[in-house]
Design a protein around this motif. Structure first.
Motif, PDB file in Angstrom:
ATOM      1  N   UNK A   1      43.313   7.792 -23.865  1.00 53.49           N
ATOM      2  CA  UNK A   1      42.600   8.955 -24.136  1.00 53.49           C
ATOM      3  C   UNK A   1      41.362   9.147 -23.093  1.00 53.49           C
ATOM      4  N   UNK A   2      41.150  10.210 -22.652  1.00 52.88           N
ATOM      5  CA  UNK A   2      39.984  10.366 -22.021  1.00 52.88           C
ATOM      6  C   UNK A   2      38.672  10.228 -22.809  1.00 52.88           C
ATOM      7  N   UNK A   3      39.013  10.586 -24.170  1.00 47.72           N
ATOM      8  CA  UNK A   3      37.708  10.509 -25.146  1.00 47.72           C
ATOM      9  C   UNK A   3      38.090   9.629 -26.464  1.00 47.72           C
TER      10      UNK A   3
ATOM     11  N   UNK B   1      41.238  13.317 -32.388  1.00 43.35           N
ATOM     12  CA  UNK B   1      41.941  13.969 -33.620  1.00 43.35           C
ATOM     13  C   UNK B   1      41.068  15.222 -33.981  1.00 43.35           C
ATOM     14  N   UNK B   2      39.798  15.078 -34.017  1.00 46.67           N
ATOM     15  CA  UNK B   2      38.649  16.367 -34.233  1.00 46.67           C
ATOM     16  C   UNK B   2      39.186  17.387 -33.459  1.00 46.67           C
ATOM     17  N   UNK B   3      39.296  17.127 -32.156  1.00 48.60           N
ATOM     18  CA  UNK B   3      39.466  18.251 -31.035  1.00 48.60           C
ATOM     19  C   UNK B   3      40.605  18.876 -31.284  1.00 48.60           C
TER      20      UNK B   3
ATOM     21  N   UNK C   1      46.274  18.634 -24.853  1.00 45.52           N
ATOM     22  CA  UNK C   1      46.729  17.200 -24.985  1.00 45.52           C
ATOM     23  C   UNK C   1      46.905  16.592 -23.633  1.00 45.52           C
ATOM     24  N   UNK C   2      47.497  17.291 -22.947  1.00 40.14           N
ATOM     25  CA  UNK C   2      48.284  16.906 -21.592  1.00 40.14           C
ATOM     26  C   UNK C   2      46.834  16.463 -20.610  1.00 40.14           C
ATOM     27  N   UNK C   3      45.695  17.296 -20.994  1.00 40.00           N
ATOM     28  CA  UNK C   3      44.385  17.175 -20.131  1.00 40.00           C
ATOM     29  C   UNK C   3      43.696  16.008 -20.619  1.00 40.00           C
TER      30      UNK C   3
END
Length: 213
Positions: free
Chosen positions: A158-160, A166-168, A200-202
């Motif tokens: 993940x980028x984050x 999950x929060x996002x 999600x893709x980003x």
């Protein structure tokens, strides 16, 4: 014995369903045990043989939904092929994953409203607040483990950080679904599913394939 257990389960589910309806109509604070019993068609005795209090029923609702979230996440992660994906296939796979999530998360049409009421209740009730957070966090941790296992299979990341991811996703889902409810479905172009696919893709980064030769 099994019949008694099934009857008890049915009673619990009817009480929980009645409570969910009343929480949306009147708020958690305003909905009384008596009203929940009347809506479900049971006595106070039936209520208190299943739940010690209204707060315990609230937590049972959250646990039930948390268990469903984990099951749906497991089903969605199984849609991701075992072989490593390339970037061109990501959008198609994400669309399938989101479709599974959509079907599972929308089984209870009023859950977005019920959850909003439960969280408002937690804001006003300091004793209920930490228990709600604990129950929600446990479900999110199990869902996160399923997602992490899929990412490892794909050698992706993940980028984050996972908790921010999950929060996002959760915040996006809640915000867009509430908007759809407030607009009474008159703005289908803002469908949360399409937006979630893009989000999600980003946020997923696939491993770069070194050039051949």
């Amino acid at each position: 014995m099994a019949e008694v257990s099934l009857r008890r389960l049915h009673t619990r589910e009817r009480l929980m369903a009645a409570a969910a309806e009343l929480f949306v109509e009147r708020s958690v604070q305003a909905a009384s045990v008596e009203e929940i019993c009347e809506r479900a068609g049971f006595t106070r005795g039936a209520f208190y043989s299943n739940f010690e209090s209204k707060d315990e029923l609230c937590l049972a609702l959250v646990r039930q939904r948390g268990e469903q979230l984990v099951i749906v996440t497991q089903q969605a992660m199984r849609m991701v092929p075992e072989g490593q994906l390339d970037q061109s296939a990501v959008s198609e796979v994400v669309a399938k994953v989101v479709a599974i999530l959509a079907a599972g998360l929308e089984m209870d049409g009023n859950w977005v409203e019920v959850r909003s009421e439960l969280r408002l209740y937690a804001l006003r009730n300091s004793a209920f607040r930490p228990v709600l957070i604990e129950v929600e966090s446990a479900a999110f941790a199990l869902a996160a483990a399923e997602i992490e296992a899929m990412l490892q299979r794909q050698k992706a990341k993940l980028r984050i950080p996972m908790n921010q991811f999950l929060i996002t996703v959760d915040a996006y889902f809640m915000h867009t679904r509430l908007n759809e409810i407030l607009n009474e479905g008159t703005r289908p172009e803002e469908s949360w599913r399409t937006g979630l696919e893009h989000l999600v893709t980003a946020l997923i980064e696939l491993p770069t394939t070194p050039p051949e030769g």
